[in-house]
Design an enzyme around this catalytic site. Structure first.
Site, short mmCIF file in Angstrom:
data_model
loop_
_atom_site.label_atom_id
_atom_site.label_comp_id
_atom_site.label_asym_id
_atom_site.label_seq_id
_atom_site.Cartn_x
_atom_site.Cartn_y
_atom_site.Cartn_z
N ASN A 160 36.44 -26.45 33.14
CA ASN A 160 36.37 -27.10 34.47
C ASN A 160 35.52 -26.33 35.44
O ASN A 160 35.44 -26.68 36.62
CB ASN A 160 37.79 -27.21 35.07
CG ASN A 160 38.58 -28.28 34.37
OD1 ASN A 160 38.00 -29.12 33.70
ND2 ASN A 160 39.89 -28.24 34.49
N ASP A 173 37.04 -31.35 38.28
CA ASP A 173 38.22 -31.95 37.63
C ASP A 173 39.50 -31.75 38.45
O ASP A 173 40.34 -30.92 38.12
CB ASP A 173 38.39 -31.36 36.24
CG ASP A 173 38.81 -32.49 35.31
OD1 ASP A 173 39.02 -32.25 34.11
OD2 ASP A 173 38.94 -33.62 35.80
C1 LIG Z 1 34.73 -31.60 33.25
C2 LIG Z 1 33.97 -32.91 33.09
N1 LIG Z 1 32.62 -32.62 32.59
C3 LIG Z 1 31.59 -32.68 33.43
N2 LIG Z 1 31.85 -33.07 34.69
C4 LIG Z 1 30.84 -33.11 35.63
C5 LIG Z 1 29.50 -32.77 35.33
C6 LIG Z 1 29.20 -32.36 33.98
C7 LIG Z 1 27.90 -32.00 33.57
C8 LIG Z 1 27.67 -31.60 32.25
C9 LIG Z 1 26.33 -31.25 31.84
C10 LIG Z 1 25.20 -31.26 32.64
N3 LIG Z 1 24.16 -30.88 31.88
N4 LIG Z 1 24.60 -30.63 30.64
C11 LIG Z 1 25.94 -30.85 30.59
C12 LIG Z 1 28.73 -31.54 31.33
C13 LIG Z 1 30.02 -31.89 31.70
C14 LIG Z 1 30.27 -32.32 33.02
C15 LIG Z 1 28.52 -32.81 36.43
O1 LIG Z 1 27.31 -32.53 36.26
N5 LIG Z 1 28.95 -33.17 37.67
C16 LIG Z 1 30.22 -33.52 37.97
C17 LIG Z 1 31.21 -33.50 36.96
C18 LIG Z 1 32.55 -33.84 37.20
C19 LIG Z 1 32.97 -34.23 38.56
C20 LIG Z 1 34.47 -34.21 38.66
C21 LIG Z 1 35.01 -34.63 39.95
C22 LIG Z 1 35.17 -35.39 38.65
C23 LIG Z 1 34.69 -33.87 32.16
C24 LIG Z 1 34.74 -33.26 30.75
C25 LIG Z 1 36.07 -34.14 32.69
C26 LIG Z 1 33.90 -35.17 32.12
#
Ligand SMILES: C[C@@H](Nc1nc2c(c3cc(-c4cn[nH]c4)ccc13)C(=O)N=C/C2=C\CC1CC1)C(C)(C)C
Length: 324
Positions: A160, A173
């Site tokens: 997170n 998250d």
């Molecule tokens: C932890 C989350 N993963 C992710 N949440 C966010 C990313 C994100 C970016 C990459 C990434 C970028 N480049 N390469 C990988 C990989 C995983 C990400 C992002 O850019 N901006 C906001 C996000 C989340 C915003 C949150 C308020 C809800 C889960 C697994 C829950 C989808």
């Protein structure tokens, strides 16, 4: 009604012929969606580009049907309320606006091009002291801001903790956060709650929610109440993991992991840096009231000479080196 900052305005003539400015609500059509960045249990996060400004964002999409079926409406509202409360800190992923269509909810957020801290850690295996201080200081600064706004994250872990393209930390998250009704409430130790009913707006969630096994605090396992110090237990686990390459409490099953936590069963690998060991030992304390506070951690020897506040967020990331 979705809050969130309207970014562009348009002219309109009202009933008595006066020209007025109206905010233009963004919608799905204003973005071109790219690849999937991450999948949560109730959401998918996409890379997206604003067609007008060409600015890149992450858009979290939640399917209404799925949320209703899984009875997660409360989590969705908690996450949005939390994101709307945590608006001006460089270490917290920022929510720009929200909108919906008949099937889904959309949150337009900061793009964190560096992905998850866990992913970066897995590449080098471990981080050296300099890297651990850099990421640790930013995570701590972000926790301090969250707590000052009456938010307890409750599920802090390297997955997170995201990174932007400067490798600066962005905590994310917040669906499982606990919003203290009175943000000034300093819940430093779990509120004594003999009837186990829970006191504030999320009492049934407080009783039911447990974070990710490896980072769960003992008070959450024993008397069900998370407090601000619970985030500092998770902080201790993260510092340990950055240097050791694995979390302090990990067993073959969740139950065995929980047992290790409540019995404080963990040890340091040979060569673990002494100052970091002392810091971790003072965070991984069973009694939340005896755990180091944020102020104490900032003044701990491990962070000696480490700037916090604005300077911290302007500093360049160190080269990622393993702790050998
Ligand atoms: C932890 C989350 N993963 C992710 N949440 C966010 C990313 C994100 C970016 C990459 C990434 C970028 N480049 N390469 C990988 C990989 C995983 C990400 C992002 O850019 N901006 C906001 C996000 C989340 C915003 C949150 C308020 C809800 C889960 C697994 C829950 C989808």
């Amino acid at each position: 009604k979705d809050k969130g900052a309207a970014v562009s305005m348009r002219k309109e003539v009202d009933a008595n012929g006066k020209t007025v400015m109206k905010p233009v609500k963004k919608g799905v059509r204003d973005f071109s969606f790219g690849r999937v960045l991450g999948e949560g249990s109730y959401s998918t996060v996409y890379l997206a580009t604003d067609r007008q400004t060409l600015k890149e964002y992450a858009i979290k999409v939640l399917e209404k049907k799925h949320i209703i079926k899984e009875r997660k409406i409360k989590y969705v509202n908690i996450e949005k309320d939390t994101l709307n409360r945590l608006t001006e800190h460089p270490g917290i992923v920022r929510l720009y606006y929200t909108f919906q269509d008949e099937s889904s909810l959309y949150y337009v957020l900061d793009l964190c091009n560096g992905g998850e801290l866990l992913g970066v850690l897995k590449k080098t295996g471990t981080f050296d002291v300099e890297c651990t201080r850099f990421f640790g200081a930013q995570i701590l600064d972000s926790i301090e801001y969250m707590h000052s706004r009456g938010v307890i994250h409750r599920d802090l872990k390297p997955e997170n903790v995201l990174l932007d393209d400067q490798l600066h930390v962005k905590i994310t998250d917040f669906g499982t956060a606990r919003l203290l009704t009175d943000p000034r409430a300093s819940i430093s130790a779990p509120s004594v709650d003999p009837l186990g009913k829970g006191k504030d707006e999320d009492d049934n969630r407080a009783a039911s929610f447990v974070g990710t096994a490896e980072y769960v605090s003992p008070e959450l396992l024993t008397n069900k109440n998370a407090c601000k110090a619970s985030d500092l237990w998770a902080f201790g686990c993260i510092i340990y993991q950055l240097l050791a390459g694995r979390p302090p409490f990990k067993a073959g099953s969740e139950y065995l992991t929980f047992q290790k936590i409540v019995n404080l069963e963990y040890e340091f690998p040979a060569g673990f840096p002494p100052a970091a060991r002392d810091l971790v030992e003072r965070c991984l304390v069973l009694d939340p009231a005896r755990r180091l506070t944020i102020e104490h951690i900032k003044n701990h020897e491990f962070f000696e000479g480490q700037p916090f506040g604005k300077t911290l967020w302007r500093s360049k990331a160190p080269r990622l080196r393993p702790y050998v």
